[in-house]
Write a protein that holds these residues in place. Structure first.
Motif, mmCIF file in Angstrom:
data_model
loop_
_atom_site.group_PDB
_atom_site.id
_atom_site.type_symbol
_atom_site.label_atom_id
_atom_site.label_comp_id
_atom_site.label_asym_id
_atom_site.label_seq_id
_atom_site.Cartn_x
_atom_site.Cartn_y
_atom_site.Cartn_z
ATOM 1 N N ASP A 362 0.838 -1.199 0.000
ATOM 2 C CA ASP A 362 0.000 0.000 0.000
ATOM 3 C C ASP A 362 0.875 1.251 0.000
ATOM 4 O OD1 ASP A 362 -2.307 -1.529 0.084
ATOM 5 O OD2 ASP A 362 -2.633 -1.259 2.243
ATOM 6 N N ILE A 365 2.582 1.832 -3.354
ATOM 7 C CA ILE A 365 1.658 2.352 -4.362
ATOM 8 C C ILE A 365 1.338 3.820 -4.099
ATOM 9 C CG2 ILE A 365 -0.721 2.146 -5.207
ATOM 10 C CD1 ILE A 365 -0.333 -0.935 -4.902
ATOM 11 N N TYR A 375 1.126 -3.228 -8.080
ATOM 12 C CA TYR A 375 -0.254 -3.720 -8.057
ATOM 13 C C TYR A 375 -0.285 -5.239 -8.245
ATOM 14 C CZ TYR A 375 -1.689 1.175 -8.614
ATOM 15 O OH TYR A 375 -1.886 2.517 -8.447
ATOM 16 N N ARG A 378 0.698 -6.822 -5.002
ATOM 17 C CA ARG A 378 -0.378 -6.749 -4.006
ATOM 18 C C ARG A 378 -1.512 -7.709 -4.361
ATOM 19 N NH1 ARG A 378 -3.042 -1.008 -2.450
ATOM 20 N NH2 ARG A 378 -4.127 -1.344 -4.447
ATOM 21 N N ASP A 394 -6.701 -4.991 -8.444
ATOM 22 C CA ASP A 394 -5.275 -4.665 -8.574
ATOM 23 C C ASP A 394 -4.732 -5.067 -9.939
ATOM 24 O OD1 ASP A 394 -4.657 -3.333 -6.233
ATOM 25 O OD2 ASP A 394 -4.130 -5.150 -5.128
ATOM 26 N N SER A 397 -5.737 -2.601 -12.511
ATOM 27 C CA SER A 397 -4.895 -1.402 -12.435
ATOM 28 C C SER A 397 -3.528 -1.653 -13.067
ATOM 29 C CB SER A 397 -4.721 -0.971 -10.972
ATOM 30 O OG SER A 397 -5.956 -0.620 -10.383
ATOM 31 N N ALA A 398 -2.951 -2.806 -12.782
ATOM 32 C CA ALA A 398 -1.639 -3.134 -13.340
ATOM 33 C C ALA A 398 -1.689 -3.165 -14.861
ATOM 34 C CB ALA A 398 -1.156 -4.473 -12.791
#
Length: 589
Positions: A362, A365, A375, A378, A394, A397-398
């Motif tokens: 966290d 990021i 991401y 995580r 996640d 997002s990646a």
């Protein structure tokens, strides 16, 4: 080899950095450089450049020489030549022949080395390994819990303890055992297991600490005891794999550190591959994650402090009365940058400390929200914590940041398939296929995704490529079975599929999955008696009832004239999975 001895000098000349003194002005400790270590599962990896191309290699202090897989050498267009006559590699899994590849430009520790040799072959652990010839030529400080592996130079330090980070002077020490060979850079220590001395190799390439069956029985461990549990198959560089168990060790000591009632893996094989003076135990990456170490080859000493938590991956953290003293000074060295938080977070995940790992990721990021790898890391942690929806977010997002992130594509495809979103899984598998190197582990993963998506014909070329480059891999039997199964479902090259299944069984024995594939092939061939035999053995070997096996057995029995027996098996299969008949029909069975 002369090329490697020249290499170590080149590193020293290029990146020697002062880091302080251990005692007044007498003992000087300098740093050749620090490799940032990213834990991927239980594998410590670092970024290198091979002829200008970024690659992530495993740090393996247990490998006597740096190696790479044939798939990696092929993907990098490296020319290979045969090793000298009589030259071979020996390790867990036996002896294998290897080739040699020469890398023109090898980037590591902020410098570029030239004409570096790698051995090519053996079991594929990923892209490649940086071995003891590059990692153990000097002293080393290893702090995997904070993502660091530093090569060190000491001057006039023979009289001093080198655990300089232990400000209160509380640290453990053990003697290194000489190998008797100046070309052997392995790090050996004596470990006391239940009062018996066992020679152990410090091996960052081993995902978990393990001991050979011979040494375990010498230490009084009864493998028939009720608390001994069967574990996963163990394999190494060679072609074989071995069964293993987990058992409780009453007492384990290395130097001045003692731990009681730890659980450890026992391997039914020879760790030292026939060398009577070789190690009988591997202190794996789990041991490294639990400790901050200074490997003083210059003194033939090992200095280390305990980080806290579990020491071995199969154990809980030691109880207060049994655990060594944790190094609070080291634990207080908090990361400051996004990269440092990410490295420590991955290390926490590898140690099973999910909350701490997620907290660090966290933070990484927040500091650098544009890094796709954070991401993805995580997401791995959230999957470990059984939070698939957060993991999917996640991964989304990646992949917005890096659409060609192969690890994220494959992870999201598998998550989508688990959630029965087959269209999404197919999109990601199709996007991953042109990115994955031919013959790589990722290519094999994509092949199995296509099989699970009921598109076995798309898997065949991918499996062909893996098998072509892995003739001496310990996983070859499993992949031969995967190709046999895919060919059987696709109804293609059935005689070749039969050959695949038989080769897999000859290599690894009559495993239930292999017999099930063989039953399918014999059913396709119209050899119903042989299909009944294979399916019946598979059904008997299954630890849990499998609807496919039972339905296949029922069809084979019907075709073989046993209508009543076949009907009973088919009814049993439908009771397990009411959709099983439709699946057989889908594949033309």
């Amino acid at each position: 080899m002369p090329h490697i001895r020249g290499t170590t000098a080149a590193i020293a000349a290029a990146v020697l950095l002062p880091v302080g003194t251990a005692r007044a002005e007498e003992c000087k400790i300098a740093k050749y450089g620090t490799l940032p270590v990213e834990m991927v599962g239980m594998r410590p990896t670092t970024q290198v450049k091979i002829n200008g191309e970024d690659k992530r290699f495993i740090l393996d202090t247990g490998a006597f020489f740096s190696t790479m897989s044939r798939a990696t050498a092929d993907a990098l267009s490296l020319k290979t030549s045969a090793a000298p006559a009589g030259f071979y590699m020996v390790g867990i899994g036996g002896r294998v022949s290897v080739d040699i590849a020469r890398v023109k430009d090898f980037g590591i520790l902020g410098t570029t080395l030239h004409n570096i040799e790698f051995l090519v072959g053996g079991s594929d652990t990923g892209t490649g390994l940086i071995g003891a010839n590059l990692l153990n030529f000097a002293d080393a400080e290893v702090d995997l819990a904070h993502g660091q592996f530093s090569l060190m130079k000491t001057t006039d330090c023979r009289k001093y303890g080198l655990a300089y980070w232990a400000k209160d002077g509380n640290y453990n020490i053990a003697d290194l055992v000489p190998t008797g060979n100046r070309y052997n850079y392995h790090i050996i220590v004596n470990v006391i297991v239940n009062g018996q001395r066992v020679k152990a190799l410090l091996d960052t390439g081993a995902p978990s600490t393990l001991i050979s069956r011979r040494a375990a029985e010498r230490a009084g461990i009864d493998l028939n005891a009720s608390d001994v549990k069967a574990s996963y198959a163990t394999s190494g560089f060679g072609t074989k794999s071995y069964r293993s168990w987990t058992a409780q060790i009453a007492s384990y000591s290395i130097g001045s550190e003692t731990i009681q009632r730890a659980r450890m893996q026992i391997m039914d094989g020879d760790i030292s591959a026939g060398n009577p003076d070789g190690p009988e135990m591997l202190l794996g990456v789990d041991f490294f994650l639990a400790h901050h170490l200074f490997i003083a080859n210059s003194q033939q000493k090992l200095y280390f402090t305990y980080n806290g938590g579990r020491v071995f991956s199969l154990s809980d953290a030691p109880r207060v009365a049994a655990q060594p003293r944790a190094d609070t000074a080291n634990a207080a060295s908090a990361p400051k940058t996004a990269a440092e938080f990410a490295l420590r977070g991955r290390a926490f995940l590898s140690r099973g400390e999910l909350a701490k790992g997620i907290e660090d990721l966290d933070a990484a990021i927040r500091l650098d929200p544009s890094n796709a790898d954070y991401y993805t890391a995580r997401a791995e942690g959230r999957l470990q914590g059984d939070k698939p929806a957060l993991a999917t977010a996640d991964l989304d997002s990646a992949l917005k940041l890096a659409p060609r992130n192969l690890d994220a594509l494959l992870m999201r495809a598998e998550l989508s398939l688990a959630n029965n979103d087959r269209a999404a899984a197919e999109r990601d598998a199709a996007a991953a296929e042109p990115i994955a190197a031919a013959g790589s582990h990722q290519a094999r993963t994509i092949a199995n995704l296509f099989v699970d998506l009921d598109q076995p014909d798309r898997a065949l070329a991918l499996l062909d490529g893996w098998i072509r480059l892995h003739s001496d891999d310990s996983k070859l039997g499993r992949v031969l079975n995967e190709r046999c199964w895919a060919r059987g479902l696709a109804n293609q090259m059935i005689e070749g599929a039969l050959d695949d299944c038989r080769k897999a069984i000859r290599r690894d024995g009559p495993r239930a999955a292999y017999l099930d594939s063989l039953g399918l092939i014999q059913l396709r061939r119209g050899r119903y008696a042989e299909a009944v035999e294979a399916y019946a053995k598979a059904a008997a070997a299954e630890t849990s009832t499998d609807a496919w096996t039972r339905y296949g057995l029922g069809l084979a029995r019907r075709h073989n004239g046993d209508t009543a027996g076949g009907d009973a098996d088919i009814a049993a299969a439908k009771a397990i999975n009411p959709e099983i008949a439709a699946r057989f029909v889908k594949f033309g069975l």
